[in-house]
Design an enzyme around this catalytic site. Structure first.
Site, PDB file in Angstrom:
ATOM      1  N   ASP A 128       0.882  -1.167   0.000  1.00  0.00           N
ATOM      2  CA  ASP A 128       0.000   0.000   0.000  1.00  0.00           C
ATOM      3  C   ASP A 128       0.920   1.218   0.000  1.00  0.00           C
ATOM      4  OD1 ASP A 128      -1.598   2.172   0.638  1.00  0.00           O
ATOM      5  OD2 ASP A 128      -2.874   1.020   2.002  1.00  0.00           O
ATOM      6  N   SER A 173      -1.130  12.764 -16.279  1.00  0.00           N
ATOM      7  CA  SER A 173      -2.422  12.824 -16.973  1.00  0.00           C
ATOM      8  C   SER A 173      -2.468  14.129 -17.762  1.00  0.00           C
ATOM      9  CB  SER A 173      -3.558  12.823 -15.935  1.00  0.00           C
ATOM     10  OG  SER A 173      -4.781  13.161 -16.532  1.00  0.00           O
ATOM     11  N   TYR A 221      -8.420  15.438  -8.084  1.00  0.00           N
ATOM     12  CA  TYR A 221      -7.575  14.606  -8.958  1.00  0.00           C
ATOM     13  C   TYR A 221      -6.661  15.451  -9.861  1.00  0.00           C
ATOM     14  CZ  TYR A 221      -6.390  11.169 -12.597  1.00  0.00           C
ATOM     15  OH  TYR A 221      -5.728  10.379 -13.499  1.00  0.00           O
ATOM     16  N   LYS A 240      -2.379  15.736 -10.108  1.00  0.00           N
ATOM     17  CA  LYS A 240      -1.606  15.506 -11.337  1.00  0.00           C
ATOM     18  C   LYS A 240      -0.779  16.739 -11.696  1.00  0.00           C
ATOM     19  CE  LYS A 240      -2.672  11.211 -11.953  1.00  0.00           C
ATOM     20  NZ  LYS A 240      -1.637  10.157 -11.827  1.00  0.00           N
TER      21      LYS A 240
HETATM   22  N1  LIG Z   1      -7.559   5.672 -16.987  1.00  0.00           N
HETATM   23  C1  LIG Z   1      -7.374   6.928 -17.375  1.00  0.00           C
HETATM   24  O1  LIG Z   1      -8.198   7.522 -18.100  1.00  0.00           O
HETATM   25  C2  LIG Z   1      -6.132   7.649 -16.949  1.00  0.00           C
HETATM   26  C3  LIG Z   1      -5.786   8.827 -17.642  1.00  0.00           C
HETATM   27  C4  LIG Z   1      -4.654   9.530 -17.255  1.00  0.00           C
HETATM   28  C5  LIG Z   1      -3.874   9.056 -16.231  1.00  0.00           C
HETATM   29  N2  LIG Z   1      -4.220   7.914 -15.571  1.00  0.00           N
HETATM   30  C6  LIG Z   1      -3.356   7.479 -14.481  1.00  0.00           C
HETATM   31  O2  LIG Z   1      -2.916   6.174 -14.739  1.00  0.00           O
HETATM   32  C7  LIG Z   1      -2.598   5.521 -13.512  1.00  0.00           C
HETATM   33  C8  LIG Z   1      -3.248   4.134 -13.500  1.00  0.00           C
HETATM   34  O3  LIG Z   1      -4.646   4.307 -13.544  1.00  0.00           O
HETATM   35  P1  LIG Z   1      -5.657   3.240 -14.168  1.00  0.00           P
HETATM   36  O4  LIG Z   1      -6.544   3.979 -15.077  1.00  0.00           O
HETATM   37  O5  LIG Z   1      -4.920   2.043 -14.662  1.00  0.00           O
HETATM   38  O6  LIG Z   1      -6.506   2.896 -12.861  1.00  0.00           O
HETATM   39  P2  LIG Z   1      -7.025   1.520 -12.229  1.00  0.00           P
HETATM   40  O7  LIG Z   1      -7.395   0.559 -13.289  1.00  0.00           O
HETATM   41  O8  LIG Z   1      -8.061   1.938 -11.246  1.00  0.00           O
HETATM   42  O9  LIG Z   1      -5.722   0.991 -11.459  1.00  0.00           O
HETATM   43  C9  LIG Z   1      -5.201   1.696 -10.388  1.00  0.00           C
HETATM   44  C10 LIG Z   1      -4.056   0.918  -9.794  1.00  0.00           C
HETATM   45  O10 LIG Z   1      -3.530   1.672  -8.677  1.00  0.00           O
HETATM   46  C11 LIG Z   1      -3.379   0.790  -7.583  1.00  0.00           C
HETATM   47  N3  LIG Z   1      -3.516   1.488  -6.307  1.00  0.00           N
HETATM   48  C12 LIG Z   1      -4.509   2.310  -5.901  1.00  0.00           C
HETATM   49  N4  LIG Z   1      -4.296   2.691  -4.622  1.00  0.00           N
HETATM   50  C13 LIG Z   1      -3.141   2.099  -4.213  1.00  0.00           C
HETATM   51  C14 LIG Z   1      -2.403   2.089  -3.002  1.00  0.00           C
HETATM   52  N5  LIG Z   1      -2.821   2.769  -1.919  1.00  0.00           N
HETATM   53  N6  LIG Z   1      -1.261   1.367  -2.945  1.00  0.00           N
HETATM   54  C15 LIG Z   1      -0.833   0.658  -4.022  1.00  0.00           C
HETATM   55  N7  LIG Z   1      -1.478   0.621  -5.190  1.00  0.00           N
HETATM   56  C16 LIG Z   1      -2.629   1.336  -5.291  1.00  0.00           C
HETATM   57  C17 LIG Z   1      -4.462  -0.257  -7.761  1.00  0.00           C
HETATM   58  O11 LIG Z   1      -4.049  -1.463  -7.125  1.00  0.00           O
HETATM   59  P3  LIG Z   1      -4.705  -2.087  -5.791  1.00  0.00           P
HETATM   60  O12 LIG Z   1      -6.119  -1.637  -5.730  1.00  0.00           O
HETATM   61  O13 LIG Z   1      -4.523  -3.553  -5.988  1.00  0.00           O
HETATM   62  O14 LIG Z   1      -3.862  -1.546  -4.681  1.00  0.00           O
HETATM   63  C18 LIG Z   1      -4.469  -0.433  -9.263  1.00  0.00           C
HETATM   64  O15 LIG Z   1      -3.506  -1.388  -9.655  1.00  0.00           O
HETATM   65  C19 LIG Z   1      -3.091   6.449 -12.409  1.00  0.00           C
HETATM   66  O16 LIG Z   1      -2.006   7.196 -11.888  1.00  0.00           O
HETATM   67  C20 LIG Z   1      -4.042   7.379 -13.128  1.00  0.00           C
HETATM   68  O17 LIG Z   1      -4.162   8.637 -12.506  1.00  0.00           O
HETATM   69  C21 LIG Z   1      -5.325   7.207 -15.915  1.00  0.00           C
END
Ligand SMILES: NC(=O)c1ccc[n+]([C@@H]2O[C@H](COP(=O)([O-])OP(=O)(O)OC[C@H]3O[C@@H](n4cnc5c(N)ncnc54)[C@H](OP(=O)(O)O)[C@@H]3O)[C@@H](O)[C@H]2O)c1
Length: 243
Positions: A62, A142, A160, A164
């Site tokens: 975590d 992002s 959020y 970022k």
């Molecule tokens: N999807 C989009 O549209 C988008 C766009 C721009 C940027 N991003 C960025 O991309 C990154 C990944 O996002 P995603 O879209 O792939 O989201 P996601 O599918 O919700 O995955 C989020 C990941 O973060 C982990 N996480 C959350 N809280 C945590 C904690 N306290 N400790 C350790 N791990 C933690 C989760 O793992 P566990 O729950 O197993 O801990 C999960 O593996 C993020 O930084 C997000 O801001 C996403």
């Protein structure tokens, strides 16, 4: 990219979405990848089909737990001799209007997205400075870390984007601090990606989106750049994205 073959990468948030895709790509490129997230079994499941020259190890972490982070990076150094690449990918987004949500929600988002990134970076850089190896820190930022869409509250983004914007600032500050070392730092700024982070049936239904693999490709590109190349930020958006 060949120079990273057999080297060690730590990827936070490797249990889902973008992090799982990045971990898969780096294993396929021959790296030893340590996935760090709270759901260890999900990480193992996400990566079980990857049969290639690299290795994947799932480790429960975590990133809001500072002691656990310190312990984890000490363990990585003991087990694998060091760490070369850190992908700060773990992140959360809790929709709402800033003025309506509890302080606890602000704190939780900042703790994961900003402090988690800082904590992991500090421990990885500490090891890199001890081992004097080449390193690369990649922060998954992002487009919302560069500008705010005006959606008329249709999709309230809460703190959020603020977290970022902090990633943009800390990446640039760290680039300056790391000058003269063999450690590069880059930010990758995706537009909308189809993962679990946003509700695709409700909040962003009908919007154009990227797939997680598109972001993994950008990470591989960033790592593959020549050691003389400082890649500061890659902005990568779906064709047709409106903001
Ligand atoms: N999807 C989009 O549209 C988008 C766009 C721009 C940027 N991003 C960025 O991309 C990154 C990944 O996002 P995603 O879209 O792939 O989201 P996601 O599918 O919700 O995955 C989020 C990941 O973060 C982990 N996480 C959350 N809280 C945590 C904690 N306290 N400790 C350790 N791990 C933690 C989760 O793992 P566990 O729950 O197993 O801990 C999960 O593996 C993020 O930084 C997000 O801001 C996403």
């Amino acid at each position: 990219m060949n120079r990273w073959c057999g080297k060690v990468a730590a990827v936070t948030g490797a249990s889902a979405g973008i992090g799982a895709a990045i971990a898969r790509s780096l294993v396929q490129k021959g790296m030893i990848v340590v996935g760090l997230a709270r759901r260890k079994e999900k990480m193992e499941k996400e990566l079980e089909c990857v049969k290639d020259k690299g290795t994947f190890i799932a480790r429960k972490l975590d990133i809001t737990d500072e002691c656990a982070i310190i312990h984890t990076f000490e363990w990585i150094k003991k087990e694998f001799g060091g760490v070369n690449v850190l992908v700060n990918n773990a992140g959360i987004a809790i929709p709402g209007q800033i003025l309506d949500v509890e302080t606890a929600i602000w704190k939780q988002t900042i703790d994961v997205n900003v402090l988690g990134t800082l904590r992991c970076t500090r421990e990885a850089v500490k090891i890199l400075k001890e081992t004097c190896e080449e390193g690369h820190i990649i922060n998954i930022n992002s487009v919302l870390g560069h500008r705010i869409p005006r959606t008329g509250n249709a999709f309230p983004l809460n703190v959020y984007p603020s977290t970022k914007f902090a990633i943009t600032a800390l990446t640039q500050t760290l680039e300056d601090e790391l000058r003269g070392s063999r450690i590069k730092i880059s930010s990758i700024s995706p537009g909308l990606v189809k993962t679990e982070i946003f509700d695709f049936d409700k909040d962003v239904s009908g919007w154009p989106y990227l797939e997680s693999e598109d972001i993994a490709d950008a990470v591989v590109y960033a790592l593959g750049t020549h050691p003389r190349v400082q890649l500061s930020d890659i902005m990568i958006r779906p064709v047709g994205e409106a903001f």
